[in-house]
Design an enzyme around this catalytic site. Structure first.
Site, short mmCIF file in Angstrom:
data_model
loop_
_atom_site.label_atom_id
_atom_site.label_comp_id
_atom_site.label_asym_id
_atom_site.label_seq_id
_atom_site.Cartn_x
_atom_site.Cartn_y
_atom_site.Cartn_z
CG ASP A 1 -7.95 -10.68 -29.17
OD1 ASP A 1 -7.87 -11.10 -30.30
OD2 ASP A 1 -8.10 -11.68 -28.31
CD GLU B 1 -8.68 -16.50 -32.84
OE1 GLU B 1 -7.50 -16.78 -32.29
OE2 GLU B 1 -9.36 -15.70 -32.01
CG ASP C 1 -5.02 -12.98 -32.71
OD1 ASP C 1 -5.45 -12.00 -32.02
OD2 ASP C 1 -5.24 -14.02 -32.73
#
Length: 374
Positions: free
Chosen positions: A189, A221, A244
């Protein structure tokens, strides 16, 4: 002909894996993404018509199509969760703060890298022989923990090049599971989609499409969807696809079908609506962009897992990007991963390859769908 297609698929998946290996080895906690940004700019430059890095660190790669058409933005984020040096004590131990959503359950006894030079450290744990029963059951917070770098004074630590504010991440190797399509490491991630975006630009080289593609890799983010705001306002895209990761719910500790119907290895996911519990952060993808995603998945014979995640703690850059300028139609394509925000995140490269196929189809068909809300 079929052999060439199969070979190409294998090559793209292998290239994503090797780029992911590079990217996950880099330290790039929110706010200190410089080394990741340098890598991404270098890798995108040969395949883009222009690559820019804005003041905050967003990477913007531009590819012009053959004719007039919409501005399409496809984005991922470069930052990872981690920690930063809060203070260096006189005895050489380091006190640290959390950056992004890291579980306190992961802290004690972990190896870490400090600074982008990966100076090794250990999050200390009191010897089990000396713990009281209460201490053995307690989950310590970052404010109760310390990092040991094996030195005995603040000056020695500073001589290593460690300063207040420097990034810290969990030390993690790049581990292939028994099934070589499954990879476990830190910062999947969202480095997996940075790798996919690089591969997308490689694969569309020499192919014709209409309009302009903006491949954007945003910063910060994990601490408030910050980079997407400045990038969206600067580009003003006609529509956008956010890439994502998404938690997979297919483990024994989750009621999969009721709580999180996302499985590793069953294709990309498309969260139709998401929100962060206790806040006003909410996102619902645009109906026409949803149609695009579903149509391209079907066209590429890619299984798509659709779901909603409302009232939990999940969102993406789409939530802020949709509100930039006069509003941007946004959709999300996600790669499932287990064990989020840990040093052992687990991803299936077949799912990642499915994401690539979907977004590549959207680029090549850019401008063929009316973006009107009704």
């Amino acid at each position: 002909m079929m052999e060439k297609v199969v070979g190409s698929i294998r090559n793209s998946k292998e290239r994503i894996k090797e780029t992911l290996r590079d990217l996950t080895s880099i330290v790039g906690v929110s706010g200190t993404e410089q080394e990741v940004v340098k890598y991404l700019k270098e890798k995108l430059t040969p395949y883009a018509d222009k690559v820019e890095v804005d003041h905050n660190g967003n990477v913007i790669a531009i590819k012009y199509g053959a004719g007039q058409g919409p501005k399409l933005m496809i984005s991922a984020h470069s930052d990872e969760v981690g920690f930063c040096v809060k203070n260096i004590l006189p005895n050489g131990f380091i006190i640290f703060d959390k950056v992004g959503g890291v579980s306190d359950q992961l802290l004690l006894g972990r190896k870490v890298w400090i600074t982008t030079n990966k100076i090794p450290g250990i999050i200390g744990i009191k010897a089990g022989h000396m713990q009281t029963p209460e201490e053995s059951r307690k989950v310590k917070t970052t404010r109760e923990c310390y990092i040991d770098v094996g030195l005995s004074s603040r000056q020695e630590v500073e001589n290593l090049g460690i300063r207040v504010g420097d990034p810290i991440v969990f030390q993690s190797d790049f581990m292939e599971m028994a099934d070589k399509n499954l990879i476990s490491t830190k910062s999947i991630d969202n480095r997996i989609h940075c790798a996919i975006l690089i591969e997308l630009f490689k694969e569309i080289e020499g192919l014709e499409f209409e309009g302009t593609l903006y491949g954007v890799i945003t910063v910060q983010e994990e601490v408030g969807l910050r980079g997407a705001v400045t990038a969206g306002n600067a580009i003003n895209p006609d529509y956008a696809i956010v890439l994502d990761t998404i938690p997979a719910g297919d483990t024994p500790d989750i009621d999969t079908e009721r709580s999180l119907p996302v499985y590793l290895g069953r294709g990309p996911a498309c969260p139709l609506a998401d929100s962060v519990s206790g806040t006003m952060i909410f996102n619902h993808i645009h109906p026409k962009v949803r149609e695009m995603i579903e149509e391209q998945a079907e066209k590429a014979n890619v299984s798509l897992q659709t779901l909603t995640l409302l009232g939990d703690f999940y969102t993406t850059d789409a939530a802020s990007l949709a509100l930039t300028n006069k509003g941007v139609p946004v959709g999300i394509v996600s790669t499932p991963r287990r064990y989020s925000h840990s040093p052992v995140e687990l991803v299936n490269l077949n799912d990642a390859e499915g994401v690539l196929k979907i977004v590549k189809g959207i680029v090549l068909d850019n401008g063929t769908k009316d973006l009107s809300f009704i």
